[in-house]
Design a protein around this motif. Sequence first.
Motif, mmCIF file in Angstrom:
data_model
loop_
_atom_site.group_PDB
_atom_site.id
_atom_site.type_symbol
_atom_site.label_atom_id
_atom_site.label_comp_id
_atom_site.label_asym_id
_atom_site.label_seq_id
_atom_site.Cartn_x
_atom_site.Cartn_y
_atom_site.Cartn_z
ATOM 1 N N LYS A 24 0.838 -1.197 0.000
ATOM 2 C CA LYS A 24 0.000 0.000 0.000
ATOM 3 C C LYS A 24 0.876 1.252 0.000
ATOM 4 N N HIS A 25 1.923 1.266 0.812
ATOM 5 C CA HIS A 25 2.821 2.418 0.852
ATOM 6 C C HIS A 25 3.540 2.611 -0.482
ATOM 7 N N ALA A 26 4.018 1.514 -1.063
ATOM 8 C CA ALA A 26 4.743 1.608 -2.338
ATOM 9 C C ALA A 26 3.821 2.168 -3.410
ATOM 10 N N LEU A 27 2.591 1.701 -3.420
ATOM 11 C CA LEU A 27 1.627 2.159 -4.414
ATOM 12 C C LEU A 27 1.251 3.621 -4.164
ATOM 13 N N GLY A 28 1.081 3.981 -2.897
ATOM 14 C CA GLY A 28 0.752 5.352 -2.529
ATOM 15 C C GLY A 28 1.810 6.331 -3.007
ATOM 16 N N GLN A 29 3.078 5.933 -2.818
ATOM 17 C CA GLN A 29 4.166 6.812 -3.247
ATOM 18 C C GLN A 29 4.219 6.941 -4.764
ATOM 19 N N ARG A 30 3.764 5.887 -5.429
ATOM 20 C CA ARG A 30 3.819 5.895 -6.892
ATOM 21 C C ARG A 30 2.720 6.767 -7.501
ATOM 22 N N ILE A 31 1.560 6.802 -6.859
ATOM 23 C CA ILE A 31 0.431 7.497 -7.507
ATOM 24 C C ILE A 31 0.131 8.884 -6.938
ATOM 25 N N PHE A 32 0.594 9.182 -5.705
ATOM 26 C CA PHE A 32 0.283 10.487 -5.121
ATOM 27 C C PHE A 32 1.502 11.409 -5.114
ATOM 28 N N GLU A 33 1.226 12.676 -5.374
ATOM 29 C CA GLU A 33 2.249 13.705 -5.314
ATOM 30 C C GLU A 33 2.629 13.992 -3.860
ATOM 31 N N ASP A 34 1.631 13.907 -2.999
ATOM 32 C CA ASP A 34 1.797 14.359 -1.607
ATOM 33 C C ASP A 34 1.661 13.219 -0.599
ATOM 34 N N TYR A 35 2.033 12.013 -1.006
ATOM 35 C CA TYR A 35 1.825 10.871 -0.106
ATOM 36 C C TYR A 35 2.709 10.955 1.133
ATOM 37 N N SER A 36 2.057 10.972 2.293
ATOM 38 C CA SER A 36 2.825 10.886 3.542
ATOM 39 C C SER A 36 1.923 10.356 4.643
ATOM 40 N N ASN A 37 2.501 9.683 5.611
ATOM 41 C CA ASN A 37 1.756 9.078 6.717
ATOM 42 C C ASN A 37 0.581 8.217 6.264
ATOM 43 N N GLY A 38 0.782 7.497 5.172
ATOM 44 C CA GLY A 38 -0.262 6.593 4.713
ATOM 45 C C GLY A 38 -1.431 7.276 4.016
ATOM 46 N N ARG A 39 -1.270 8.550 3.681
ATOM 47 C CA ARG A 39 -2.369 9.257 3.003
ATOM 48 C C ARG A 39 -1.833 10.062 1.823
ATOM 49 N N GLY A 40 -2.658 10.168 0.795
ATOM 50 C CA GLY A 40 -2.306 11.002 -0.337
ATOM 51 C C GLY A 40 -3.570 11.557 -0.972
ATOM 52 N N TYR A 41 -3.488 12.756 -1.533
ATOM 53 C CA TYR A 41 -4.691 13.380 -2.090
ATOM 54 C C TYR A 41 -4.503 13.851 -3.527
ATOM 55 N N ILE A 42 -3.260 14.150 -3.892
ATOM 56 C CA ILE A 42 -3.023 14.742 -5.212
ATOM 57 C C ILE A 42 -2.360 13.748 -6.148
ATOM 58 N N LYS A 43 -2.931 13.606 -7.319
ATOM 59 C CA LYS A 43 -2.381 12.689 -8.318
ATOM 60 C C LYS A 43 -0.975 13.124 -8.705
ATOM 61 N N ARG A 44 -0.091 12.165 -8.806
ATOM 62 C CA ARG A 44 1.287 12.469 -9.198
ATOM 63 C C ARG A 44 1.324 13.048 -10.611
ATOM 64 N N LYS A 45 2.117 14.095 -10.776
ATOM 65 C CA LYS A 45 2.243 14.749 -12.090
ATOM 66 C C LYS A 45 2.800 13.761 -13.102
ATOM 67 N N GLY A 46 2.299 13.814 -14.302
ATOM 68 C CA GLY A 46 2.825 12.964 -15.366
ATOM 69 C C GLY A 46 2.180 11.589 -15.414
ATOM 70 N N LEU A 47 1.376 11.265 -14.388
ATOM 71 C CA LEU A 47 0.696 9.971 -14.382
ATOM 72 C C LEU A 47 -0.652 10.128 -15.091
ATOM 73 N N HIS A 48 -0.899 9.311 -16.093
ATOM 74 C CA HIS A 48 -2.171 9.408 -16.817
ATOM 75 C C HIS A 48 -3.342 9.120 -15.879
ATOM 76 N N TRP A 49 -4.437 9.804 -16.108
ATOM 77 C CA TRP A 49 -5.616 9.615 -15.256
ATOM 78 C C TRP A 49 -6.093 8.168 -15.268
ATOM 79 N N ALA A 50 -6.074 7.570 -16.447
ATOM 80 C CA ALA A 50 -6.550 6.183 -16.566
ATOM 81 C C ALA A 50 -5.689 5.256 -15.702
ATOM 82 N N THR A 51 -4.385 5.490 -15.746
ATOM 83 C CA THR A 51 -3.460 4.670 -14.945
ATOM 84 C C THR A 51 -3.684 4.938 -13.463
ATOM 85 N N PHE A 52 -3.833 6.230 -13.145
ATOM 86 C CA PHE A 52 -4.058 6.614 -11.758
ATOM 87 C C PHE A 52 -5.296 5.920 -11.196
#
Length: 195
Positions: free
Chosen positions: A143-171
């Motif tokens: 879950k942490h590895a995936l969170g870091q991959r998809i969120f721009e602001d992932y920290s403490n097990g939470r993320g809210y913003i989609k990582r830049k450059g990641l396609h929406w469909a993939t996200f």
Amino acid sequence: MGGSGSGRRLGAGNKATTDTVNRIDIRFMRKQGFLVPGVTGSLNWLRGSRPCGSISFHSYEDELVLQYRINGIGEPYSVKQMVALTRTACHFGGDRLWFSCPSCHKRVGLLYGLHVEFKCRHCYKLSYTSQQQGYMDRVINQKHALGQRIFEDYSNGRGYIKRKGLHWATFEKLHARYQALEQVWCKSALNYINS
Ligand SMILES: [Zn+2]
């Protein structure tokens, strides 16, 4: 469970846990009709396909008598143990049966045979299995590895913003997986606490 054994293997050097020790489950016993006064029978445990212990029992109104042989150093000997049964009323009628731990007299649903006696988890200070713990750790790591991959602001097990450059469909696809992992983790954390 109960007489069928957990079937899990005991890893080398593992401490005894609730899953590596022979246990008697009161719900299993009742379901099988083993706790009807006058019933005599036997329970056999397996590790994988290998037999690893058996006992015989006789049920009385408020007591279960266990009898088994101990194969230690020297001649095998026979042990007889009485386990008192207690009842609590259910909200919607009927009752629930419990073992009274022969050692501490706590009301318990499971007894474990670790040395020469069946006692409750607390008396034997049994911990939950390393498999159970290991599985949860893996889920959390994924879950942490995936969170870091998809969120721009992932920290403490939470993320809210989609990582830049990641396609929406993939996200969206990965986010669904992320949520599934989170659910598995919540559920197993709950089981872990409740069991
Ligand atoms: Zn106890």
